[in-house]
Design an enzyme around this catalytic site. Structure first.
Site, PDB file in Angstrom:
ATOM      1  N   ALA A 288       2.434   2.124 -10.255  1.00 36.46           N
ATOM      2  CA  ALA A 288       3.115   2.199 -11.709  1.00 36.46           C
ATOM      3  C   ALA A 288       2.067   1.637 -12.751  1.00 36.46           C
ATOM      4  O   ALA A 288       2.168   1.709 -13.663  1.00 36.46           O
ATOM      5  CB  ALA A 288       3.951   1.180 -11.518  1.00 36.46           C
ATOM      6  N   GLY A 289       0.901   1.076 -12.088  1.00 33.21           N
ATOM      7  CA  GLY A 289      -0.241   0.679 -12.983  1.00 33.21           C
ATOM      8  C   GLY A 289      -0.199  -0.734 -13.555  1.00 33.21           C
ATOM      9  O   GLY A 289      -0.726  -0.746 -14.734  1.00 33.21           O
TER      10      GLY A 289
ATOM     11  N   CYS B  20      -2.851   2.115  -9.808  1.00 26.15           N
ATOM     12  CA  CYS B  20      -1.909   2.022  -8.308  1.00 26.15           C
ATOM     13  C   CYS B  20      -0.799   3.199  -8.311  1.00 26.15           C
ATOM     14  O   CYS B  20      -0.982   4.345  -8.698  1.00 26.15           O
ATOM     15  CB  CYS B  20      -1.553   0.658  -8.152  1.00 26.15           C
ATOM     16  SG  CYS B  20      -0.769  -0.313  -9.621  1.00 26.15           S
TER      17      CYS B  20
ATOM     18  N   ARG C 227      -0.705  -4.065  -8.646  1.00 28.87           N
ATOM     19  CA  ARG C 227      -2.276  -3.934  -8.021  1.00 28.87           C
ATOM     20  C   ARG C 227      -3.320  -3.722  -9.058  1.00 28.87           C
ATOM     21  O   ARG C 227      -4.497  -4.267  -8.886  1.00 28.87           O
ATOM     22  CB  ARG C 227      -2.413  -3.008  -6.819  1.00 28.87           C
ATOM     23  CG  ARG C 227      -1.548  -3.337  -5.820  1.00 28.87           C
ATOM     24  CD  ARG C 227      -1.355  -2.172  -4.688  1.00 28.87           C
ATOM     25  NE  ARG C 227      -0.279  -2.161  -3.960  1.00 28.87           N
ATOM     26  CZ  ARG C 227      -0.085  -1.522  -2.805  1.00 28.87           C
ATOM     27  NH1 ARG C 227      -1.012  -0.473  -2.780  1.00 28.87           N
ATOM     28  NH2 ARG C 227       1.128  -1.420  -2.076  1.00 28.87           N
TER      29      ARG C 227
ATOM     30  N   GLN D 180       2.094  -8.114 -11.254  1.00 33.66           N
ATOM     31  CA  GLN D 180       3.787  -7.935 -11.356  1.00 33.66           C
ATOM     32  C   GLN D 180       4.175  -8.872 -10.452  1.00 33.66           C
ATOM     33  O   GLN D 180       5.433  -9.318 -10.599  1.00 33.66           O
ATOM     34  CB  GLN D 180       3.921  -6.627 -10.669  1.00 33.66           C
ATOM     35  CG  GLN D 180       5.436  -6.377 -11.097  1.00 33.66           C
ATOM     36  CD  GLN D 180       5.882  -4.873 -10.646  1.00 33.66           C
ATOM     37  OE1 GLN D 180       5.096  -4.164  -9.964  1.00 33.66           O
ATOM     38  NE2 GLN D 180       7.232  -4.443 -10.644  1.00 33.66           N
TER      39      GLN D 180
END
Length: 1175
Positions: free
Chosen positions: A1111-1112, A1109, A1115, A1153
């Site tokens: 920042a990884g 996504c 999502r 997150q």
């Protein structure tokens, strides 16, 4: 004396300042007045705009800008980031600059400040009269009638309507027809009588609402040619970019959401459409015009996209985040058209304060002696008997109807707060504005007379509350914002009646008007009419004087004044402040977890330059915390007792509040070997310390601003809350002030008895984790109507807790363009676009439906006490789909999902396991400095000359379900400088599928650099280092798009097919509403995976799925966790979502997150179970 060599010098008695050192900027305002500012030659257009805003006391300067006539006599907007003098010298026809509206709004009711609406009205009237906005004769007459009422007042104030003959009524193109003008003047006179009784703001509002319905409103066009060479006009409007043909063809509008990109090349301006994969070009006059049109359209595109996403969440956001001023208020009906401040501009942001600016000032003694503390009391409008409101206006009895609408909270500057700004006609003491002649009194931004004139009139007894002469309208200096505005270091405090002996008789009878000076440390014991008046040309600190004598001669005021440099135009700051929490709750000031998760939407302007403010704020809060005034009445504060009223029976009783910090610590072990896992070894003896490896939370006030949001239900329980809070405050001190640190319990996990396995790093498994593998899960299933008497509400880890080490700017200058993370640099939200509070708590009715644990979790609180073992309920393998679905739905309804999520560790207990990622040479390869891969789980590339450590911000994630291995690579969205590393990872790891769960840009912010070529463009091939990428096809399936890519290794000539699956339906805030669409996206991934596995080479039968996504972690974690849990359901395995997520986070930190993302996984599983029943 003769000079040598016969030299003769011209003798003059004057000298000129070198033109290289200063610039006298002459700016024409919208009322055709001129102001001059002395600026440096290096002063940017932004500084000039701020100077105008200070003069006008205008805060909403986002909508305004400066423009000039170029040498071709065309209007050109000033580039605010470049020096003004250079632009004028190079391009301008004359040195005069004009002030005007650059960004138009869809509805003028969204403008909050009165001066903003007035300037906006002047701009629209100018557009109509100058012919820039075409209108019919009927429309022009209608607008002229409203303009006359707004500018001159009621018709019965004049003997005749002859003055209308000299008033500009119609557009300039119709002024030549005298007969037409005479007929129009008669019709306007009739309309003028019809509009009798309308105040100036009301007439102006009707005028603007009439204009906004006209064709051409908000448009600005430029001549160009299309691809066929036909003459057109191209420009920007509210909806997008329009093209008007001069040959009679209907106009075309390319809407903002359809435009993917805009570019310019030489004299061509190009639009790239998102849905059609095509580029449309237009040819302008020259290269400069093409660049200017591009710059203007890009600015408008960003403005309207940002405001569009703001409007979607504005109602909920304003109902929650803006209510963090520890005050109660009623929001106005029209929602503001708020734009988040651009981070690169200091003051060019529109900071909306959509509530009444009624303030009861309280003067709490403090040590520094400079800054007072004030309480904003917003449950009523600040009016005294003379009809005075806080913006300095005096209203007559028949004009107070406008006070029903709360006035915006202003922070205007004085008429001239810079010694280098010379006076002008506006500053003359005898100046009387001629543009208003109605019963409405000009607000405080109107010019004010000097001290001499005011005192003469005072001595003559001319001050009465019901008088309306222009000279008297400007006497209200004591309560005007020019003299009572808070500067950047004034913090709000509770309304404490601590000085009753200092209040005037009037304030004793009418407590809503204390007649306190905003900046002085001691309140004036005199009514406003008897206060001394300071001259208009001054800095705001001229009233920061401690006046306690009976008489106030002006010399004494000036003599006791401590002069300081004038402050800049004030930063938009959140209304709440941390000392409020220290005062009300007696909680350590280093617990930002008391804020709601979406507090960063409120503190988006709290950046590095304001850190000294926070440090001084800590100093201010110390004496406040130490104070003990049991008799003080604290209104509008967020008390623990009052807060729990909204928790539907979840109360904190006195015996609970007396618990010490040790009572919060250990959770008991039951006979069934169910236990809890702490972040570190918990000391059982009631100690106040944590182990060295503890997962603690300790931040200073320079790291985060603390806000507590009150609920509307507290209004009815105010008195009870105050009394209960007064008793419980000393007990709370013992419970919350232990070393300024709190333990954060992590989730308990299920036994590893089933076929669900995680490949964990062996060397990093701690003792608590080893014990966690032999215990059963504990799930909270709590009845919402039963009060919890033995649970202590403690701050929980919020999404803001990425790492404390992440709060720094990157070391290199090149990194300054990119924030450490969105939330840390003061931008809108967290790394993954954290939704505002309204995303979870939209309306008051919705808030009443949610349970106590959910409401507590939304406010950053969780129960440190686990429920009894029999309260847990495991989703067993023998349960049917209906039973599993029922259990999942029950968890959502009862709120146990939220406490369940809060107990899951966000990352490993031991910090410092990301040594490679923290190397200085790898700093530029991290999108965010606080989202890093662990050393033992990171994807290692073959080192190259450009990347000698082989580093990329990506992590291996391996899971086994029923003997089937699921292999993932979770990575951040590629940056422009990491695209080569990204494709190298795809090649070396044998990746066949790339799952992208974000758009390239959201809300004007880059989420991922476009690393693959567009289909149908002139260049459908792109090369990154040794790899050449070609787009073969693209299929749009509604909520996701499937793209086929061909990847070629240029050195070996080998080719591979890579599938790119992009989910396009994820909103900027929150999570997708279309659960079936998201499940279809997961099914597409499964389908393509089966296809690639069947055609892959034997040496790589199961290539990893690459998910990214921005920042990884957010999502990306949702996709991975959802797919694993769906696999558990398909294989009839134990469904233990928190355990799986915790083990995933042991391989990459902070996956899934936000709380809303975790809830979304539950909803996806419920939808999957419901859909499977129909098959």
């Amino acid at each position: 004396m003769p000079l040598p060599f016969g030299l003769k010098l011209k003798r003059t008695r004057r000298y000129t300042v070198s033109s290289k050192s200063c610039l006298v900027a002459r700016i024409q305002l919208l009322n055709n007045e001129f102001v001059e500012f002395t600026l440096s030659v290096e002063s940017t257009g932004q500084e000039s705009l701020e100077a105008v805003a200070q003069r006008l006391e205008l805060r909403e300067i986002t909508y305004f800008s400066l423009w000039y006539y170029n040498k071709q006599n065309q209007r050109r907007w000033v580039d605010l980031e470049k020096p003004l003098k250079k632009q004028l010298d190079k391009h301008a026809l004359e040195p005069t600059v004009y002030f005007g509206v650059v960004f138009y709004v869809p509805s003028v009711s969204q403008l909050q400040q009165e001066i903003t609406r007035y300037q906006y009205y002047l701009q629209l009237k100018k557009d109509v009269l100058e012919g820039n906005l075409p209108c019919t004769l009927e429309q022009a007459i209608q607008l002229a009638g409203l303009a006359v009422q707004a500018d001159f007042g009621d018709f019965d104030q004049y003997e005749s309507q002859d003055f209308l003959q000299k008033f500009a009524l119609l557009p300039v193109g119709w002024l030549q027809d005298e007969k037409l003008l005479e007929e129009a003047a008669q019709k306007v006179a009739l309309l003028h009588q019809k509009y009798r009784g309308l105040t100036a703001p009301e007439a102006e509002m009707l005028y603007m609402q009439e204009v906004e319905r006209m064709d051409g409103y908000g448009e600005e066009s430029y001549p160009a040619k299309d691809s066929q060479g036909s003459d057109i006009s191209i420009g920007a409007c509210l909806d997008g970019i329009f093209v008007k043909h001069k040959n009679g063809r209907p106009p075309v509008v390319f809407r903002w959401h359809d435009i993917a990109n805009m570019s310019h090349n030489k004299s061509f301006f190009a639009l790239e459409l998102a849905n059609k994969e095509e580029t449309i070009q237009f040819q302008t006059e020259d290269m400069e015009t093409a660049k200017y049109v591009w710059r203007l359209c890009v600015a408008r595109h960003k403005f309207y996209r940002l405001n569009q996403c703001n409007l979607q969440t504005q109602a909920a956001t304003l109902n929650s985040v803006r209510r963090g001023s520890s005050s109660r208020m009623s929001l106005p009906k029209p929602q503001p058209y708020a734009m988040p401040p651009p981070p690169q501009l200091h003051y060019n942001g529109h900071y909306t304060e959509p509530f009444a600016s009624s303030q009861d000032n309280v003067f709490v003694p403090n040590k520094n002696g400079f800054y007072c503390h004030s309480q904003t009391s917003l449950d009523r409008t600040q009016i005294d008997l003379s009809g005075r409101i806080r913006n300095g206006s005096v209203y007559s009895a028949h004009s107070t109807n406008s006070l029903n609408t709360p006035q915006p909270y202003l922070q205007p500057s004085p008429m001239s707060s810079n010694p280098s700004i010379p006076g002008s006609d506006v500053m003359r003491p005898d100046y009387i504005p001629s543009h208003r002649h109605s019963a409405l009194i000009p607000p405080s931004y109107r010019p004010t007379p000097d001290y001499e004139s005011v005192m003469k009139r005072l001595n003559r007894g001319m001050v009465h509350a019901d008088r309306h002469s222009h000279s008297l309208r400007n006497l209200n200096i004591g309560s005007s914002y020019a003299y009572s505005r808070p500067d950047a270091l004034v913090y709000s405090q509770p309304e404490i009646r601590e000085h009753p002996h200092l209040a005037s008789p009037q304030s004793a009878h009418y407590p809503f008007n204390l007649n306190y000076s905003f900046h002085s440390q001691a309140p004036y014991p005199y009514p406003v009419e008897r206060r001394p008046v300071v001259g208009a040309v001054s800095v705001p600190e001229l009233t920061n004087v401690q006046l306690q004598a009976q008489d106030y001669p002006a010399p004494n005021i000036m003599r006791t004044q401590v002069y300081r440099p004038p402050p800049p135009y004030p930063y938009p700051r959140p209304a709440n402040s941390t000392p409020d929490l220290s005062r009300h709750l007696y909680i350590s000031s280093s617990n930002p977890d008391l804020i709601t998760r979406r507090v960063h939407h409120s503190v988006q302007t709290f950046q590095e330059d304001s850190l000294p403010v926070a440090h001084s704020l800590q100093e201010v809060s110390e004496p406040l915390t130490a104070a003990r005034h049991a008799h003080l009445q604290k209104r509008n504060s967020i008390e623990i007792a009052g807060l729990t009223h909204g928790f539907e029976g979840l109360r904190l009783k006195e015996e609970t509040m007396s618990a010490s910090a040790a009572d919060v610590a250990p959770r008991t072990f039951s006979a069934g070997s169910q236990s809890s896992v702490f972040s570190d070894k918990v000391k059982q003896e009631g100690t106040e310390e944590q182990g060295s490896g503890g997962y603690s939370h300790k931040k200073s006030l320079s790291d985060a601003t603390m806000l507590i949001h009150s609920s509307e239900e507290d209004e009815d329980l105010e008195d009870d809350s105050s009394r209960e809070h007064a008793v419980s405050e000393p007990r709370l001190t013992a419970a919350f002030s232990q070393e300024q640190q709190l333990n954060y319990p992590c989730a308990s996990v299920t036994p590893v008895t089933g076929p669900l396995h995680i490949f964990e790093p062996k060397s990093h498994v701690t003792e608590p984790e080893k014990r966690a593998k032999d215990i059963s899960p504990v799930h909270l299933v709590m009845e919402t109507h039963q009060p919890r008497r033995h649970g202590l509400l403690t701050p929980s880890m919020s999404e803001s807790d990425l790492t404390t080490s992440g709060r720094y700017r990157a070391r290199r200058d090149s990194l300054k363009k990119r924030p450490v993370s969105d939330l840390l640099s003061g931008k809108k939200n967290t790394v993954e676009g954290l939704p505002p509070l309204g995303g979870m708590k939209k309306t008051r009715a919705d808030a009443k439906k949610i349970g106590p644990l959910k409401l507590a979790a939304l406010n950053g609180l969780s129960l440190s006490r686990l429920p009894l073992p029999d309260e847990g309920k495991e989703v067993s393998t023998r349960a049917t789909n209906d039973e599993r679905c029922k259990v999942l739905e029950q968890r959502l309804e009862q709120g146990t999902v939220f406490t369940e999520y809060e107990r899951i560790l966000k990352k490993r207990l031991v910090d410092g396991e990301c040594s490679t990622a923290r190397l200085p040479e790898n700093a530029e390869r991290n999108r965010f400095q606080d989202v890093l891969p662990y050393d033992d789980a990171r994807v290692e590339l073959v080192p190259t000359k450009e990347n000698n450590t082989g580093y990329i911000n990506a992590s291996h994630i391996k899971v086994s379900v029923s003997g089937i291995e699921w292999d993932y690579i979770a990575t951040q969205g590629p940056l422009q400088n990491t695209c080569q590393d990204f494709w190298q990872m795809v090649w070396e790891q044998g990746v066949a599928i790339i799952a992208m769960v974000t758009a390239e840009e959201e809300g004007g912010r880059e989420k991922s650099f476009r690393y693959w070529p567009r289909l149908g463009s002139r260049h459908n091939t792109v090369t990154y280092g040794r790899f050449k990428i070609t787009t073969r096809f693209r299929t749009d399936s509604g909520c996701y798009a499937t793209t086929g890519l061909k990847m070629k290794h240029l050195l070996t000539g080998q080719e591979r097919t890579v599938w790119h699956l992009q989910y396009t339906d994820w909103p900027e805030h929150g999570c997708p509403e279309d659960l079936k669409g998201f499940l279809s996206y997961l099914e597409e991934i499964q389908s393509v995976r089966r296809h690639t596995n069947s055609t892959s080479e034997p040496r790589s039968p199961n290539p990893p799925l690459l998910v990214h996504c921005s920042a990884g972690v957010g999502r990306t974690g949702v996709v991975i966790l959802s797919e694993i849990m769906v696999a558990c359901l398909e294989h009839n395995e134990v469904l233990d979502i928190p355990r799986v997520l915790e083990l995933l986070r042991q391989q990459r930190m902070m996956l899934v997150q936000t709380l809303s993302q975790y809830t979304f996984v539950y909803r996806v599983l419920i939808q999957f179970l419901k859909s499977s029943r129909l098959i």
